[in-house]
Write an enzyme that holds these catalytic residues in place. Sequence first.
Site, PDB file in Angstrom:
ATOM      1  N   ASP A 266       0.867  -1.237   0.037  1.00  0.00           N
ATOM      2  CA  ASP A 266      -0.024  -0.034  -0.040  1.00  0.00           C
ATOM      3  C   ASP A 266       0.786   1.253   0.198  1.00  0.00           C
ATOM      4  O   ASP A 266       2.071   1.222   0.447  1.00  0.00           O
ATOM      5  CB  ASP A 266      -0.904  -0.125   1.162  1.00  0.00           C
ATOM      6  CG  ASP A 266      -2.122   1.090   1.122  1.00  0.00           C
ATOM      7  OD1 ASP A 266      -2.306   1.266  -0.042  1.00  0.00           O
ATOM      8  OD2 ASP A 266      -3.018   1.087   2.060  1.00  0.00           O
TER       9      ASP A 266
ATOM     10  N   CYS B  12     -13.588 -24.111  17.932  1.00  0.00           N
ATOM     11  CA  CYS B  12     -12.694 -24.372  17.124  1.00  0.00           C
ATOM     12  C   CYS B  12     -11.607 -25.469  17.222  1.00  0.00           C
ATOM     13  O   CYS B  12     -11.454 -25.578  18.462  1.00  0.00           O
ATOM     14  CB  CYS B  12     -11.856 -23.047  16.925  1.00  0.00           C
ATOM     15  SG  CYS B  12     -10.730 -23.144  15.513  1.00  0.00           S
TER      16      CYS B  12
END
Length: 506
Positions: free
Chosen positions: A85, A271
């Site tokens: 970026d 999870c």
Amino acid sequence: MFEVRETDLAGRIGRLRTKGGTLETPALLPVIHPYRQEVEAGLVKELGFEAVMTNAYLAYKHYGPELLEKGIHKAIGFDGVVMTDSGGYQVLEYGDIDITPEEVVRIEEGMGSDLAVLLDRPTGLTRDRAEAEWTVSETIGLAKRSLKVIRRRDIVWVAPVQGGVFEDLVKLSAREALDLGFEMLALGSPTEVMESYRFDMLVRMVMAAKSVSPFEPFHLFGAGHPLTIPLAVAMGCDTFDSASYILYAKDGRYMTDWGTVRLEELNYLPCSCPVCSKGLEELMDMDEEERVRNLAIHNLYVLKKEVEATKEALSEGRLWEYLMLKARAHPRLYRAVKLLSDYVDLLEDGTPSFKPRALFFFDELDYGRPEVVRHRRRLDWMRKREKLVLALGTGERPFYGSKVHREILKALGDRAGEFQISFILPPFGVVPVEVSDVYPLSQNEAPEGYLEETAKLLISSIREYVESGGFSKVLVLDTGSGGEFLSAISSALKAELVDLKGLAQA
């Protein structure tokens, strides 16, 4: 540079070729801080991420000219595709940065970026149109300045698209970038939109840009939430970056398939990643630095899983159904998904005409599904006979082999050629018997009660078809079921409701 292999809705599985390697898309690029990494870039690669995003401006401010000799890959320790970026986000955060677009190009070329974002002037969430117009004009001007000094054509140069909430400005910005010759676009200023859960606004911004650039690879800044990934892919975003995994971890937020929850509010860890396998108690007992790191790693596992699940749904032709499932996780996401029907032309273009599985329907949202809209449009191409018989669809498909169809033919006798025999099938509406075996008219499933729950929309689509058909006579056949619905249909169409005996005499 970009090869599309599979499509569904506006989403696609593709290959983006860069000098650093070929990246399969859709792909999430975790944001890596150029010199301060709580989760090492090498570990990010081990977790299955083939590309990352980092900030060229911050990297150069820290390393200086040494960065141009070392290269960005060695500097951050990542052996894969690196997207940089330019510092535009810092402009949004702090108002300005002490660098020119020409310097940004020189730095990104020198450090060897694989994909490089040009310096831009972010619009943000401003409601001031004059300010938004200025940011678009400035961004286009900066892009033109950047083009004059670009030397390395082996780098994929990414042009930011600005305009914020003003859709016409987003289109203008995208069109100007394409006219300048850029082959990859990135939607700027969505981070604030997503942080405030304004998914509806995100849909309008992305689809405005995609309406101008439906084919070019497209990047979405800041899409690192489990709920935004399927939506972004469905709209045609090929790559997206996010630092959410570490930002959420620092805030004690634990990612799940359906959103985030604060770690201290959990009773169990839903999870099975290596972090969660240690157990909740061990995670809570860690010192803050270690807990943040482990929580960030868990979040990366969840994000990777979400990307793969979305790609699998796309590949199987069930991206719409997967998105509908996700839409129920948050009311604002549900509202945004409803908006997709406004852009059905873009969604239909990438939706295959044939799929290896049946379509599943659940509620009124499916009336905007591309396959359903496509069928209604095809009705306009079909030759219509002078008169129309409408019967309620049965479980026997295709309809030309059903008992009801045989009874209709018997009742009409020699006059059968005068009538267009059609069946009513939600959410498709009118299905002429001759095409009832065409996918997906016989390859779909809906829950019991679907007809009654969606009757209002169904009646509307049938009335539109009948009014455009120019039939001299319309008969609605009552075979003993769906009486209340059939009465409503005949009333809406101002048609005669008959049984088989009445059909024979009509």
